[in-house]
Design a protein around this motif. Structure first.
Motif, PDB file in Angstrom:
ATOM      1  N   MET A   1       0.815  -1.216   0.000  1.00  0.00           N
ATOM      2  CA  MET A   1       0.000   0.000   0.000  1.00  0.00           C
ATOM      3  C   MET A   1       0.848   1.264   0.000  1.00  0.00           C
ATOM      4  O   MET A   1       0.311   2.367   0.119  1.00  0.00           O
ATOM      5  CB  MET A   1      -0.942  -0.012   1.201  1.00  0.00           C
ATOM      6  N   LEU A   2       2.158   1.111  -0.177  1.00  0.00           N
ATOM      7  CA  LEU A   2       3.061   2.248  -0.146  1.00  0.00           C
ATOM      8  C   LEU A   2       3.689   2.437  -1.523  1.00  0.00           C
ATOM      9  O   LEU A   2       4.040   1.448  -2.183  1.00  0.00           O
ATOM     10  CB  LEU A   2       4.151   2.033   0.908  1.00  0.00           C
ATOM     11  N   GLY A   3       3.849   3.693  -1.957  1.00  0.00           N
ATOM     12  CA  GLY A   3       4.362   3.933  -3.296  1.00  0.00           C
ATOM     13  C   GLY A   3       5.562   4.859  -3.318  1.00  0.00           C
ATOM     14  O   GLY A   3       5.566   5.884  -2.632  1.00  0.00           O
ATOM     15  N   ASP A   4       6.567   4.495  -4.118  1.00  0.00           N
ATOM     16  CA  ASP A   4       7.687   5.412  -4.296  1.00  0.00           C
ATOM     17  C   ASP A   4       7.376   6.390  -5.426  1.00  0.00           C
ATOM     18  O   ASP A   4       6.331   6.312  -6.074  1.00  0.00           O
ATOM     19  CB  ASP A   4       8.991   4.650  -4.548  1.00  0.00           C
ATOM     20  N   LEU A   5       8.288   7.334  -5.657  1.00  0.00           N
ATOM     21  CA  LEU A   5       8.038   8.365  -6.657  1.00  0.00           C
ATOM     22  C   LEU A   5       7.910   7.769  -8.051  1.00  0.00           C
ATOM     23  O   LEU A   5       7.055   8.208  -8.841  1.00  0.00           O
ATOM     24  CB  LEU A   5       9.163   9.403  -6.618  1.00  0.00           C
ATOM     25  N   ALA A   6       8.702   6.763  -8.350  1.00  0.00           N
ATOM     26  CA  ALA A   6       8.622   6.157  -9.677  1.00  0.00           C
ATOM     27  C   ALA A   6       7.240   5.567  -9.946  1.00  0.00           C
ATOM     28  O   ALA A   6       6.680   5.733 -11.040  1.00  0.00           O
ATOM     29  CB  ALA A   6       9.701   5.076  -9.824  1.00  0.00           C
ATOM     30  N   SER A   7       6.660   4.907  -8.962  1.00  0.00           N
ATOM     31  CA  SER A   7       5.337   4.306  -9.171  1.00  0.00           C
ATOM     32  C   SER A   7       4.248   5.371  -9.272  1.00  0.00           C
ATOM     33  O   SER A   7       3.309   5.236 -10.051  1.00  0.00           O
ATOM     34  CB  SER A   7       5.019   3.306  -8.054  1.00  0.00           C
ATOM     35  N   VAL A   8       4.388   6.443  -8.492  1.00  0.00           N
ATOM     36  CA  VAL A   8       3.424   7.544  -8.598  1.00  0.00           C
ATOM     37  C   VAL A   8       3.499   8.186  -9.980  1.00  0.00           C
ATOM     38  O   VAL A   8       2.472   8.488 -10.610  1.00  0.00           O
ATOM     39  CB  VAL A   8       3.674   8.581  -7.488  1.00  0.00           C
ATOM     40  N   ARG A   9       4.714   8.399 -10.464  1.00  0.00           N
ATOM     41  CA  ARG A   9       4.870   8.963 -11.807  1.00  0.00           C
ATOM     42  C   ARG A   9       4.198   8.084 -12.856  1.00  0.00           C
ATOM     43  O   ARG A   9       3.528   8.585 -13.767  1.00  0.00           O
ATOM     44  CB  ARG A   9       6.352   9.116 -12.130  1.00  0.00           C
ATOM     45  N   GLU A  10       4.364   6.779 -12.733  1.00  0.00           N
ATOM     46  CA  GLU A  10       3.749   5.858 -13.687  1.00  0.00           C
ATOM     47  C   GLU A  10       2.226   5.911 -13.605  1.00  0.00           C
ATOM     48  O   GLU A  10       1.542   5.807 -14.625  1.00  0.00           O
ATOM     49  CB  GLU A  10       4.234   4.436 -13.421  1.00  0.00           C
TER      50      GLU A  10
END
Length: 201
Positions: free
Chosen positions: A152-161
């Motif tokens: 349930m946690l997202g890094d910046l790369a996944s948010v960008r995607e």
């Protein structure tokens, strides 16, 4: 009663009544009197603050208990908010109707997050702003709040995607901050921050 109803049924406000600091820093991007959508705003600290700034606010959450407390907080502050009790995993907001979408610590399972994020982004009118702060996977090493599930946690790369190519990235950052948001978010934390703008053409 769901988990969030149980959590919000406790006395007081789990994450305090003051707005998120990153939201406060970014709010000036929103035109005066903007229509702003706040999914997962819980007990309303951010929606009530935006309403006090003159914005037209729709606070959306799957906890009716939290939304009722948000309305009470709004009344105490002398402002009005609109609320809607829905499940973000399935809800589709009207397209191109908002000037802002604010996602502050809205954590969804990875399997549904991208689709939900894209539906929410598509509610932005051209030139509209999306403001996000959430816990990063590295938050698992911290004790200042957030889900204890890395899914349930997202890094910046996944948010960008999640938001590409719908939004033009204006700000992207991940790193450590100090939280002081009620008993629920307190102490050092590792977060992801993102600001994107709906393309105008």
């Amino acid at each position: 009663m769901n988990t969030w109803d149980q959590r919000f049924s406790q006395p007081g406000y789990k994450y305090g009544t003051d707005p998120n600091r990153f939201l406060v820093e970014q709010e000036s991007r929103l035109p005066a009197g903007s229509r702003v959508l706040l999914p997962g705003d819980g007990e309303g600290r951010n929606s009530v603050w935006l309403a006090s700034r003159g914005h037209q606010v729709l606070a959306v959450d799957n906890s009716q208990v939290g939304l009722d407390k948000a309305v009470s907080l709004a009344s105490a502050r002398g402002v009005t908010i609109t609320t809607l009790n829905v499940d973000l995993a399935q809800w589709t907001p009207p397209a191109a109707t908002c000037s802002g979408v604010v996602l502050i610590y809205v954590h969804l399972p990875a399997g549904i997050r991208r689709a939900a994020h894209r539906r929410l982004a598509q509610s932005l009118a051209p030139g509209g702003w999306l403001i996000l702060e959430s816990f990063h996977p590295r938050q698992m090493a911290y004790q200042s709040g957030g889900p204890r599930d890395p899914d349930m946690l997202g890094d910046l790369a996944s948010v960008r995607e999640d938001f590409a190519p719908l939004l033009e990235e204006v700000l992207g950052w991940e790193g450590e901050i100090i939280l002081d948001e009620g008993e629920g978010h307190r102490g050092p934390a590792f977060v992801t921050r993102y600001v994107g703008r709906m393309r105008t053409a």
